[in-house]
Design a protein around this motif. Structure first.
Motif, PDB file in Angstrom:
ATOM      1  N   LYS A 152      46.216 -48.116 127.817  1.00  0.00           N
ATOM      2  CA  LYS A 152      47.662 -48.337 127.879  1.00  0.00           C
ATOM      3  C   LYS A 152      48.015 -49.310 129.001  1.00  0.00           C
ATOM      4  CE  LYS A 152      51.863 -45.580 128.246  1.00  0.00           C
ATOM      5  NZ  LYS A 152      52.378 -44.226 128.469  1.00  0.00           N
ATOM      6  N   GLN A 155      45.447 -31.741 120.162  1.00  0.00           N
ATOM      7  CA  GLN A 155      46.057 -33.070 119.987  1.00  0.00           C
ATOM      8  C   GLN A 155      44.976 -34.132 119.840  1.00  0.00           C
ATOM      9  OE1 GLN A 155      48.443 -32.715 123.669  1.00  0.00           O
ATOM     10  NE2 GLN A 155      50.168 -33.459 122.420  1.00  0.00           N
ATOM     11  N   ASP A 189      55.823 -52.343 117.112  1.00  0.00           N
ATOM     12  CA  ASP A 189      56.704 -51.206 117.374  1.00  0.00           C
ATOM     13  C   ASP A 189      56.008 -50.229 118.330  1.00  0.00           C
ATOM     14  OD1 ASP A 189      57.118 -48.187 116.099  1.00  0.00           O
ATOM     15  OD2 ASP A 189      58.983 -49.320 116.368  1.00  0.00           O
ATOM     16  N   ASP A 190      56.762 -49.637 119.254  1.00  0.00           N
ATOM     17  CA  ASP A 190      56.202 -48.736 120.266  1.00  0.00           C
ATOM     18  C   ASP A 190      55.425 -47.570 119.668  1.00  0.00           C
ATOM     19  OD1 ASP A 190      57.157 -50.288 122.324  1.00  0.00           O
ATOM     20  OD2 ASP A 190      58.919 -49.039 122.710  1.00  0.00           O
ATOM     21  N   ASP A 191      55.935 -46.971 118.599  1.00  0.00           N
ATOM     22  CA  ASP A 191      55.243 -45.835 117.975  1.00  0.00           C
ATOM     23  C   ASP A 191      53.916 -46.271 117.362  1.00  0.00           C
ATOM     24  OD1 ASP A 191      57.272 -44.102 118.695  1.00  0.00           O
ATOM     25  OD2 ASP A 191      58.354 -44.341 116.797  1.00  0.00           O
ATOM     26  N   LYS A 192      53.919 -47.417 116.705  1.00  0.00           N
ATOM     27  CA  LYS A 192      52.700 -47.938 116.085  1.00  0.00           C
ATOM     28  C   LYS A 192      51.696 -48.324 117.169  1.00  0.00           C
ATOM     29  CE  LYS A 192      50.887 -48.894 112.089  1.00  0.00           C
ATOM     30  NZ  LYS A 192      50.491 -47.789 111.221  1.00  0.00           N
ATOM     31  N   ARG A 193      52.179 -48.941 118.234  1.00  0.00           N
ATOM     32  CA  ARG A 193      51.318 -49.322 119.366  1.00  0.00           C
ATOM     33  C   ARG A 193      50.631 -48.084 119.929  1.00  0.00           C
ATOM     34  NH1 ARG A 193      53.302 -53.471 121.805  1.00  0.00           N
ATOM     35  NH2 ARG A 193      51.647 -54.553 122.846  1.00  0.00           N
ATOM     36  N   ARG A 194      51.391 -47.032 120.142  1.00  0.00           N
ATOM     37  CA  ARG A 194      50.834 -45.787 120.683  1.00  0.00           C
ATOM     38  C   ARG A 194      49.771 -45.206 119.735  1.00  0.00           C
ATOM     39  NH1 ARG A 194      51.868 -41.741 124.396  1.00  0.00           N
ATOM     40  NH2 ARG A 194      51.408 -39.630 123.685  1.00  0.00           N
ATOM     41  N   GLU A 195      50.057 -45.215 118.440  1.00  0.00           N
ATOM     42  CA  GLU A 195      49.112 -44.702 117.447  1.00  0.00           C
ATOM     43  C   GLU A 195      47.781 -45.462 117.524  1.00  0.00           C
ATOM     44  OE1 GLU A 195      48.633 -44.963 112.628  1.00  0.00           O
ATOM     45  OE2 GLU A 195      50.663 -44.678 113.435  1.00  0.00           O
TER      46      GLU A 195
END
Length: 196
Positions: free
Chosen positions: A80, A38, A169-175
């Motif tokens: 995070k 990962q 967006d949460d997904d973009k933030r995580r990326e």
């Protein structure tokens, strides 16, 4: 009943009501663990650029973090957490919003929050929100022992985000945070360390 007993009774009732309205604090979320595959799949951003006077002038806005001997898992957790604190997100899920709603009502809480946000936006604006987030992020990561390094704007934008009137967006933030963690735990930069 004596005055002393009445005073004790009042003090006790105040203490009980204060405890009833207190928010329960919970522990921080656990560190997320990543498999080697990962971590390897996360793109390492480009960090090489020619430093000029104008790029150096923008290091207050455009920067990244690194800490020696830090695992990817810990770097991601630290980023995070600091992002959540810098952005005003309730990272620890501290608050029991039920108590606030019970006291003021759902509608009153929503209206109060909306008015407060509109007033803050009118007074401070989007640029000030971004500045405050950057400052808070720098302080949090410095507290955790990370060094700060300057970066050219276009390279910075490839794995960072800014929030003014809206949020990412949460997904973009995580990326973005995953890429930042790869850099924060990666090879030590050859650049000069900036002030926190």
């Amino acid at each position: 009943m004596s005055i002393r007993m009445m005073a004790c009774g009042v003090a006790l009732s105040i203490a009980i009501s204060t405890c009833a309205n207190a928010q329960a604090f919970k522990v921080a979320p656990p560190v997320e663990h990543f498999a080697a595959e990962q971590t390897a799949a996360i793109e390492y951003p480009e960090l090489q650029f020619e430093q000029t006077e104008s790029t150096a002038d923008n290091f207050e806005k455009y920067f990244y973090f690194h800490r020696d001997d830090t695992s990817f898992d810990i770097a991601f957790h630290d980023l995070k957490e600091c992002d959540a604190l810098a952005s005003g997100i309730n990272f620890y899920n501290y608050a029991d919003t039920g108590a606030a709603m019970a006291q003021y009502g759902v509608l009153a809480g929503g209206i109060g929050g909306a008015i407060g946000n509109l007033m803050a936006d009118a007074i401070f604006g989007s640029a000030e929100r971004r500045k405050v987030r950057r400052i808070n992020m720098r302080r949090c990561m410095a507290f955790k022992g990370y060094d700060r390094y300057g970066l050219e704007k276009d390279l910075w934008q490839a794995f960072h985000f800014e929030e003014g009137f809206g949020s990412v967006d949460d997904d973009k933030r995580r990326e973005y945070l995953l890429k930042q963690a790869k850099v924060a735990s990666g090879t030590k930069p050859e650049q000069e360390v900036l002030q926190p």
